[in-house]
Each structure stands twice: as structure tokens, then as C-alpha cells.
Design a protein around this motif. Structure first.
Motif, short mmCIF file in Angstrom:
data_model
loop_
_atom_site.label_atom_id
_atom_site.label_comp_id
_atom_site.label_asym_id
_atom_site.label_seq_id
_atom_site.Cartn_x
_atom_site.Cartn_y
_atom_site.Cartn_z
N ASP A 262 0.86 -1.18 0.00
CA ASP A 262 0.00 0.00 0.00
C ASP A 262 0.90 1.24 0.00
N ARG A 263 0.99 1.88 -1.14
CA ARG A 263 1.93 3.00 -1.26
C ARG A 263 1.52 4.22 -0.45
N THR A 264 0.29 4.27 0.01
CA THR A 264 -0.11 5.38 0.87
C THR A 264 0.57 5.29 2.24
N LEU A 265 1.10 4.12 2.56
CA LEU A 265 1.80 3.94 3.83
C LEU A 265 3.28 4.33 3.75
N TRP A 266 3.77 4.57 2.54
CA TRP A 266 5.17 4.96 2.40
C TRP A 266 5.36 6.38 2.92
N VAL A 267 6.51 6.65 3.51
CA VAL A 267 6.80 7.97 4.08
C VAL A 267 7.35 8.85 2.97
N ARG A 268 6.47 9.64 2.39
CA ARG A 268 6.84 10.41 1.20
C ARG A 268 7.91 11.46 1.48
N ALA A 269 7.91 12.03 2.67
CA ALA A 269 8.94 13.04 2.98
C ALA A 269 10.32 12.41 2.95
N GLU A 270 10.45 11.17 3.44
CA GLU A 270 11.74 10.48 3.42
C GLU A 270 12.14 10.10 1.99
N ILE A 271 11.15 9.73 1.18
CA ILE A 271 11.43 9.43 -0.22
C ILE A 271 11.95 10.67 -0.93
N ALA A 272 11.30 11.80 -0.69
CA ALA A 272 11.72 13.05 -1.33
C ALA A 272 13.14 13.42 -0.91
N GLU A 273 13.45 13.23 0.37
CA GLU A 273 14.80 13.53 0.86
C GLU A 273 15.83 12.60 0.23
N GLY A 274 15.46 11.32 0.11
CA GLY A 274 16.36 10.36 -0.51
C GLY A 274 16.61 10.66 -1.98
N VAL A 275 15.57 11.05 -2.70
CA VAL A 275 15.72 11.38 -4.12
C VAL A 275 16.62 12.61 -4.29
N LEU A 276 16.44 13.62 -3.44
CA LEU A 276 17.29 14.81 -3.52
C LEU A 276 18.75 14.46 -3.27
N LEU A 277 18.98 13.59 -2.31
CA LEU A 277 20.35 13.16 -2.00
C LEU A 277 20.94 12.40 -3.17
N LEU A 278 20.15 11.54 -3.80
CA LEU A 278 20.63 10.80 -4.97
C LEU A 278 20.94 11.75 -6.12
N GLU A 279 20.08 12.71 -6.36
CA GLU A 279 20.33 13.67 -7.45
C GLU A 279 21.61 14.45 -7.20
N ARG A 280 21.87 14.81 -5.94
CA ARG A 280 23.11 15.51 -5.61
C ARG A 280 24.32 14.62 -5.91
N ALA A 281 24.20 13.34 -5.55
CA ALA A 281 25.30 12.41 -5.80
C ALA A 281 25.55 12.24 -7.30
N LEU A 282 24.49 12.09 -8.07
CA LEU A 282 24.64 11.87 -9.51
C LEU A 282 25.25 13.07 -10.22
N ARG A 283 24.98 14.26 -9.70
CA ARG A 283 25.56 15.47 -10.32
C ARG A 283 27.08 15.51 -10.17
N ARG A 284 27.62 14.74 -9.27
CA ARG A 284 29.08 14.72 -9.10
C ARG A 284 29.76 13.90 -10.21
N ARG A 285 28.97 13.16 -10.98
CA ARG A 285 29.47 12.38 -12.13
C ARG A 285 30.62 11.45 -11.74
N GLN A 286 30.41 10.78 -10.61
CA GLN A 286 31.34 9.75 -10.14
C GLN A 286 30.52 8.50 -9.82
N ILE A 287 29.94 7.92 -10.85
CA ILE A 287 28.96 6.85 -10.68
C ILE A 287 29.59 5.62 -10.05
N GLY A 288 28.87 5.04 -9.10
CA GLY A 288 29.29 3.81 -8.44
C GLY A 288 28.09 2.93 -8.16
N PRO A 289 28.32 1.73 -7.65
CA PRO A 289 27.23 0.77 -7.48
C PRO A 289 26.14 1.21 -6.52
N PHE A 290 26.48 1.92 -5.45
CA PHE A 290 25.45 2.32 -4.51
C PHE A 290 24.54 3.40 -5.10
N GLN A 291 25.07 4.25 -5.95
CA GLN A 291 24.22 5.22 -6.61
C GLN A 291 23.25 4.54 -7.57
#
Length: 411
Positions: A262-291
Motif C-alpha cells: 500500500d503505497r499510501t503507507l510509504w513515508v513520502r517526505a523520506e522518499i523526497a529527501e532520498g531522491v534529492l540526496l541521490l540527485e546531488r550524488a549523480l551530479r558529481r558524475r562519479q557513478i558507483g554501485p550504490f548510486q
């Protein structure tokens, strides 16, 4: 002066908070100076015992962390003096005595060195996990043992052997040089990821939330290594995965696979924070497995359905970093979910020899074989997956899936 019950409780609570927030920093500062992992931990434990008495009698000092560090140095000196065979020189004792007399209000942060020491490749992987939880997470030996379904004595011996290995092998208390950085950092991140996964595969066996512990450790590492794309990627991965925690289990206690959550149970604020962190990492153009793994998690989290075609392509990218059978398994499932059931199933079944002892392989086979109409083979895969299930939640889900399949066959 007697210690009142309220003072003792206040001292104990203050010490508990400090152990959670500052234990790793205190221990790493001690190890850096004493050059002895076990001595540092024993001395800090002695200081904590003294703190309950002294703080309960006299109130909290102005700098509880500084007080503990100074007392720990004195306790270390006491231990060395009691051990006639310790082999410490008089110069050592003079040095420690001078350190114990210093004002310890400004404690240097040596935790990054402590993390790399705990995760040194010379230490066996399970011991790396245990030692990291013990030193930086502050968990007791009993808590770690319960979390990994080990006996207390066995886990204690494992921790003792790891510390002895550090001393005997002369493992340096240091951050690796630049030419070793990527390889050693990946080992550290892998340990944190193993702790996170253990939190969901084994459940809260000891009352300790290992997923939360892993998030704590990864946030700590991110604060100590700012602007490292792979650390940011790992933290994003953990956050995106942890945001689904409330939907992972159904009313019966059975695990709920991602596609049925049930996706309504997912914590959307944490998802948004995680996506922003990922986007910041990807902008560094040093791709690795965890990204890449974080990007896969983001593809599950964006919108009402998972973007399976993109997930399959990301697994292709991940194979360049991790050409393992498990990654190929996940890619095969993604291919099937993206619409090519025959191709995905063939890719998964081709891994039987390599993954016969891997429970998720049999669970994946069961689901894909059922979809392909190969119900007899699916039943056998369900039975093997159930027999190998690591948690009661997974066993309940697979058992209900098998029961439903058998009912459909009987119609």
C-alpha cells in the motif's frame, strides 16, 4: 554523601544519551592515543561505571564527554599498572598520565579512522559487522548476538578475536590513502548495507532496530566524508528503502512484496529527501554501485507503479560494477516484470547451479513459474523457498502464495 534515586536515574539517562551520541567519538579518541583497541574499550566502560556514581552524587559535569575521556585515560593507566605483563614502558605511562591530566573539552573526531579499522579487509566480514555495531553503534554484545541469532558467548568470542586480530596484525588506525580509498570505502558501505538488510531479513530479534542503526552509521559517515558521491548514494538507498517500512508487513504478519504494498503507507517526505540526496550524488558524475542501487530504489518510489524497463536497464549498468549471480537474478526478475516473462524466466532459471542455496532465487522462480503456467514446477520452488525462509514474515507470505496456487490447481 548518599545518592538519591532521582539523581541516579538522571545520571543513568544522561549516560545513555551520551553513549548513543558520543560513544564512537570517545572510543576513537582513546584508540588513537592508547594504540590498543581492547584497552580503550575496557577503559571507557570503566569510566562509564564511575560516571553513574559520580554524576549521581555530584550532578552532571559541565562537559560529560570531556569528563569521561579524562577518567577513561586514568582507568587505562590503572589497568596497565595492574598488568605486569602488559609490556608498557615507563614512557608510555608518562604519556598516558599527561593525556589524562589534559583538559578534554575539545575531543578530536577520530571516528572515520575507527570505521575503516573496524571494516579492514583482514577482518572476517561478519566480524566487521559486529565490531562496527559494537564500537560505533554502541550496541551490547548481547544485543548484537540476538540480532544475528548467535549465542552471547559466541558473539563475545568473535568480537574478542577481531580486536586481537587488529592488535596482532598491526592493522593501522587510519584512513586509507587515496589509491586505496574507493576499494576500502566500498567495504565500509557494504558493511553498513549488510547491517541494514539484516534489520529486515532477521527482524528485531533483540529489540534493536538494525535498519535504524545502519541509517545512523551512514549519516555519520556522510557527515565525516562530505561530497562523496557513493556515500550519498548509499544513504539515499537506505532512506528510500526504509521509507517503505510501514507497508512491508500485512495484518497477518506476512511479508508484503513491493508490488503489493500500500503505497499510501510509504513515508513520502523520506522518499523526497532520498531522491534529492541521490540527485546531488549523480551530479558529481562519479557513478558507483550504490548510486545505481539507489536509482533502482527511486524507480520503485516514483509514481503509482515501478518503472521496470528503466530498472532492467539500471541492472545492466550495475552488472559492470558487480557481475554477480545475484545481480543477474534481479535483472532477470526486472526483465520479466517489464513484460518479457519468457526472457526473464529463462535468465533466472539459468542461475540455478550458482544460486541453489540462495532463498530469494527459489522465491523468484516460484513467482515467475506460476505466471508462466508451470504450476508443478512453481510448487516445488515455493516449497524450497519456504524451507529456506530466514524470517517468519517471509515464510507466511510464501506459504499463503503456495496455498492459493494449490487451490487454483484443485479447481
Amino acid at each position: 554523601m548518599t545518592i538519591s534515586a532521582s539523581s541516579a536515574v538522571a545520571a543513568s539517562r544522561a549516560l545513555t544519551r551520551l553513549v548513543r551520541d558520543d560513544r564512537g567519538r570517545l572510543l576513537s579518541a582513546l584508540v588513537a592515543r592508547l594504540k590498543d583497541f581492547q584497552l580503550a574499550e575496557d577503559a571507557l566502560q570503566d569510566a562509564m561505571v564511575s560516571a553513574v556514581v559520580h554524576w549521581g552524587r555530584n550532578g552532571l559535569p559541565s562537559s560529560p564527554s570531556g569528563w569521561l575521556l579524562q577518567v577513561a585515560f586514568r582507568k587505562a593507566i590503572d589497568r596497565i599498572r595492574r598488568q605486569a605483563t602488559a609490556g608498557r614502558s615507563g614512557q608510555d605511562l608518562e604519556l598516558f598520565a599527561s593525556l589524562a591530566g589534559e583538559e578534554a573539552l575539545d575531543i578530536p573526531d577520530e571516528r572515520l579512522r575507527l570505521i575503516f579499522t573496524c571494516c579492514h579487509p583482514a577482518i572476517e566480514p561478519k566480524s566487521q559487522v559486529a565490531l562496527t555495531l559494537r564500537t560505533l553503534g554502541g550496541l551490547s554484545t548481547q544485543q548484537i548476538a540476538a540480532a544475528f541469532l548467535d549465542k552471547d558467548a559466541a558473539m563475545g568470542q568473535r568480537l574478542s578475536r577481531a580486536k586481537a586480530k587488529i592488535a596482532a596484525a598491526g592493522i593501522p588506525f587510519s584512513v586509507p590513502d587515496q589509491d586505496q580509498w574507493a576499494e576500502r570505502l566500498e567495504a565500509v558501505l557494504t558493511v553498513i548495507y549488510l547491517i541494514f538488510n539484516a534489520g529486515y531479513s532477521a527482524g528485531p530479534q533483540s529489540g534493536v532496530d538494525l535498519a535504524e542503526e545502519a541509517l545512523f552509521l551512514c549519516r555519520l559517515l556522510n557527515s565525516l566524508t562530505p561530497e562523496d558521491a557513493e556515500v550519498e548514494g548509499c544513504l539515499a538507498l537506505l532512506m528510500l528503502s526504509h521509507a517503505r517500512r510501514h507497508a512491508r508487513k500485512g495484518p497477518s504478519g506476512a511479508a508484503v512484496p513491493l508490488a503489493l504494498q500500500d503505497r499510501t503507507l510509504w513515508v513520502r517526505a523520506e522518499i523526497a529527501e532520498g531522491v534529492l540526496l541521490l540527485e546531488r550524488a549523480l551530479r558529481r558524475r562519479q557513478i558507483g554501485p550504490f548510486q545505481i542501487k539507489a536509482a533502482i530504489a527511486a524507480c520503485h518510489s516514483d509514481g503509482e507503479t515501478s518503472d521496470w524497463p528503466q530498472i532492467a536497464r539500471l541492472y545492466d549498468e550495475l552488472l559492470a560494477f558487480e557481475p554477480t549471480a545475484v545481480v543477474r537474478l534481479n535483472r532477470g526478475v526486472a526483465v520479466a516484470e517489464a513484460g518479457d516473462l519468457a526472457g526473464g524466466l529463462a535468465a533466472v532459471l539459468a542461475l540455478e547451479t550458482e544460486l541453489s542455496a540462495y532463498q530469494p532465487f527459489h522465491a523468484a522462480c516460484a513467482e515467475l513459474l506460476k505466471r508462466a503456467g508451470r504450476h508443478h514446477d512453481a510448487v516445488r520452488s515455493y516449497e524450497r523457498a519456504i524451507a529456506m525462509a530466514a524470517s517468519e514474515e517471509d515464510r507466511l507470505f510464501l506459504s499463503s502464495s503456495l496455498e492459493l496456487l494449490l487451490q487454483q490447481q484443485a479447481v
